[in-house]
Design an enzyme around this catalytic site. Structure first.
Site, PDB file in Angstrom:
ATOM      1  N   ARG A  57      21.942  27.456  -9.025  1.00  0.00           N
ATOM      2  CA  ARG A  57      21.100  26.816 -10.170  1.00  0.00           C
ATOM      3  C   ARG A  57      20.005  27.500 -10.579  1.00  0.00           C
ATOM      4  O   ARG A  57      19.576  27.266 -11.455  1.00  0.00           O
ATOM      5  CB  ARG A  57      20.741  25.289  -9.671  1.00  0.00           C
ATOM      6  CG  ARG A  57      20.553  24.040 -10.727  1.00  0.00           C
ATOM      7  CD  ARG A  57      20.102  23.014  -9.852  1.00  0.00           C
ATOM      8  NE  ARG A  57      19.386  22.861  -9.105  1.00  0.00           N
ATOM      9  CZ  ARG A  57      19.350  22.179  -7.821  1.00  0.00           C
ATOM     10  NH1 ARG A  57      20.403  21.971  -7.459  1.00  0.00           N
ATOM     11  NH2 ARG A  57      18.356  22.523  -7.149  1.00  0.00           N
ATOM     12  N   TYR A 110      15.449  19.788 -35.801  1.00  0.00           N
ATOM     13  CA  TYR A 110      16.897  19.190 -35.491  1.00  0.00           C
ATOM     14  C   TYR A 110      16.961  18.021 -35.004  1.00  0.00           C
ATOM     15  O   TYR A 110      16.172  17.552 -33.945  1.00  0.00           O
ATOM     16  CB  TYR A 110      17.227  20.490 -34.639  1.00  0.00           C
ATOM     17  CG  TYR A 110      18.465  20.292 -33.728  1.00  0.00           C
ATOM     18  CD1 TYR A 110      19.483  20.483 -34.713  1.00  0.00           C
ATOM     19  CD2 TYR A 110      18.749  20.060 -32.605  1.00  0.00           C
ATOM     20  CE1 TYR A 110      21.046  20.602 -34.085  1.00  0.00           C
ATOM     21  CE2 TYR A 110      20.009  20.138 -32.133  1.00  0.00           C
ATOM     22  CZ  TYR A 110      20.892  20.632 -32.879  1.00  0.00           C
ATOM     23  OH  TYR A 110      22.371  20.568 -32.193  1.00  0.00           O
ATOM     24  N   ASP A 182      11.432  26.313 -32.141  1.00  0.00           N
ATOM     25  CA  ASP A 182      12.980  26.646 -31.974  1.00  0.00           C
ATOM     26  C   ASP A 182      13.117  27.925 -32.968  1.00  0.00           C
ATOM     27  O   ASP A 182      12.864  27.838 -34.250  1.00  0.00           O
ATOM     28  CB  ASP A 182      13.589  25.399 -32.602  1.00  0.00           C
ATOM     29  CG  ASP A 182      15.110  25.671 -32.543  1.00  0.00           C
ATOM     30  OD1 ASP A 182      15.487  26.753 -32.666  1.00  0.00           O
ATOM     31  OD2 ASP A 182      15.674  24.488 -32.381  1.00  0.00           O
ATOM     32  N   LYS A 207      24.327  29.518 -30.765  1.00  0.00           N
ATOM     33  CA  LYS A 207      24.722  29.838 -32.184  1.00  0.00           C
ATOM     34  C   LYS A 207      24.951  31.473 -32.126  1.00  0.00           C
ATOM     35  O   LYS A 207      26.059  31.958 -31.894  1.00  0.00           O
ATOM     36  CB  LYS A 207      23.516  29.513 -32.826  1.00  0.00           C
ATOM     37  CG  LYS A 207      23.317  27.966 -32.546  1.00  0.00           C
ATOM     38  CD  LYS A 207      24.085  26.951 -33.382  1.00  0.00           C
ATOM     39  CE  LYS A 207      24.102  25.733 -32.739  1.00  0.00           C
ATOM     40  NZ  LYS A 207      22.941  24.896 -32.848  1.00  0.00           N
TER      41      LYS A 207
HETATM   42  C1  LIG Z   1      22.280  23.873 -32.253  1.00  0.00           C
HETATM   43  C2  LIG Z   1      20.797  23.785 -32.406  1.00  0.00           C
HETATM   44  C3  LIG Z   1      20.101  23.472 -31.255  1.00  0.00           C
HETATM   45  C4  LIG Z   1      20.868  22.772 -29.884  1.00  0.00           C
HETATM   46  O1  LIG Z   1      21.572  23.794 -29.290  1.00  0.00           O
HETATM   47  P1  LIG Z   1      22.797  23.309 -28.505  1.00  0.00           P
HETATM   48  O2  LIG Z   1      23.042  24.427 -27.682  1.00  0.00           O
HETATM   49  O3  LIG Z   1      23.793  22.686 -29.239  1.00  0.00           O
HETATM   50  O4  LIG Z   1      22.169  22.371 -27.575  1.00  0.00           O
HETATM   51  C5  LIG Z   1      18.849  23.564 -31.258  1.00  0.00           C
HETATM   52  N1  LIG Z   1      18.255  23.828 -32.407  1.00  0.00           N
HETATM   53  C6  LIG Z   1      18.880  24.180 -33.525  1.00  0.00           C
HETATM   54  C7  LIG Z   1      18.050  24.619 -34.627  1.00  0.00           C
HETATM   55  C8  LIG Z   1      20.107  24.141 -33.536  1.00  0.00           C
HETATM   56  O5  LIG Z   1      20.852  24.425 -34.661  1.00  0.00           O
END
Ligand SMILES: *Cc1c(COP(=O)(O)O)cnc(C)c1O
Length: 390
Positions: A57, A110, A182, A207
């Site tokens: 972990r 988001y 982010d 992504k």
């Molecule tokens: C998809 C996304 C997230 C979250 O990511 P996950 O891996 O799906 O939890 C956070 N910020 C943005 C801008 C996103 O597009």
């Protein structure tokens, strides 16, 4: 030796270049636990970033290699991986916020982050205020005595406002307030907020970093003094990245430069083409001049990824569905950052508290994948032919 260029780093970061007879990629160690030959070794394990793993972990060799590579690309102190992008974001909020604190969040955030704030953090007496993503240095007016975190997301989800990160980071620093961003859209290649003093730079590695829509993964790169609080929060919530996922993240990094150059180029080409169309009211793409914050994007970013939105003029009932349902190369679905093109109707009117979307057109988000761009434009041309203005 001079510092390696970004494309070289993508290939080399997190690898043991000097060792003999080792595999090109670090082995994927599937382990819940690690064993030691002496109590002394056991007791010193895991005391510094990337040190000997001792429990799954807390890290495995491949998750540590992934973290090291991301931190190097971001030019931050160190990175910590998480089970998803949202887990990474949750870890950062919990690291910097306690009962009675206040957090500033952009109105274009988001949506799942908004839900984290209004559902879960509110129950813990953590108060959220939403701010206009274009506020820049004006954020100073919204700071309260209990403001402990300014959260940023640039560009914003769905409407792609590019934030003045240096201005906000400077004000936060002067007041001893933490900042987190982010940075998923830009990837560590096109924007480096850690260099501007942002304490925690978050990626939904799900992504572009993984890049093939086949894993969930998150990662946070921090400043030196933010590392321990973020690591503690992520460890306390148990939201660790699995070895297989960390491996897919590391593998994705190796090709991210070439993939992103193509997403950049095709994305801009499709966005510019859409902007010329009579059905289109506005294209929200940071590289296009009428995107809010375009000048900031030009100043701070070195490229664009393949995600943007289009606001259509008011349309006749059913014609949006006819346009979208008939597309051949764009599949309907959440997420983005893989090799494939996607389309998704957005509903900014349902969540925003500042930006009112009433009386405006409908917004559709496109992810421009790695298909031939002329096929994509031809598909959209036929699709737009199915639209009827209201
Ligand atoms: C998809 C996304 C997230 C979250 O990511 P996950 O891996 O799906 O939890 C956070 N910020 C943005 C801008 C996103 O597009």
């Amino acid at each position: 030796m001079t510092k390696a260029a970004q494309d070289t780093l993508l290939v080399q970061a997190g690898r043991e270049l000097k060792a003999s007879g080792v595999s090109v990629n670090p082995p994927v160690v599937r382990a819940s636990t690690f064993v030691f030959k002496s109590l002394g070794d056991f007791q010193t394990a895991g005391k510094t970033p990337y040190s000997t793993p001792f429990y799954g972990r807390v890290g495995t060799p491949v998750s540590l290699a992934f973290e090291k590579a991301v931190a190097e690309l971001e030019e931050g102190h160190a990175a910590i991986s998480a089970s998803s992008g949202l887990a990474a974001i949750t870890g950062v909020f919990l690291a910097f916020l306690s009962q009675g604190d206040h957090v500033l969040v952009p109105d274009s955030v988001y949506d799942p982050v908004r839900r984290l704030c209004t559902r879960t953090l509110a129950r813990m007496d953590i108060e959220t205020s939403y701010y206009d993503p274009m506020i820049g240095a004006g954020i100073v007016e919204l700071i309260k005595p209990n403001t402990k975190l300014i959260y940023l997301e640039s560009p914003g989800s769905g409407t792609f406002e590019v934030q003045d990160v240096p201005a906000i980071a400077k004000i936060a620093k002067e007041r001893g307030i933490r900042t987190a961003i982010d940075n998923t859209w830009a990837t560590p290649l096109f924007f480096k907020p850690a260099k501007l003093g942002v304490d925690a730079v978050i990626h939904a590695a799900t992504k572009y970093i993984v890049g093939h829509s086949d894993a969930m993964l998150g990662v946070v790169t921090t400043s030196e003094d933010a590392f321990l609080p973020v690591r503690v929060a992520l460890q306390d919530t148990g939201a660790c990245a699995g070895s297989e996922e960390a491996n897919l993240g590391l593998r994705g990094l190796r090709t991210m430069g070439v993939r992103l150059r193509q997403h950049h180029q095709s994305g801009i080409e499709v966005a510019r083409w859409l902007a010329t169309r009579p059905e289109v009211m506005k294209v929200f793409h940071p590289a296009l001049p009428d995107c809010p914050g375009h000048a900031i994007w030009k100043r701070d970013f070195s490229g664009a990824s393949g995600l943007f939105s289009v606001e259509f003029k008011p349309l006749a009932e059913g014609s949006m569905a006819a346009m979208i349902d008939g597309l051949q190369h764009f599949k309907i679905g959440f997420s983005w950052g893989g090799y494939e093109s996607l389309v998704l109707p957005m509903h900014p009117e349902t969540s925003r508290v500042i930006t009112s979307w009433k009386e405006r057109g409908s917004v559709v988000r496109f992810h421009i994948g790695l298909e031939d761009v002329s096929d994509l434009i031809a598909d959209l041309e036929e699709g737009l032919g199915r639209l009827r203005l209201a």
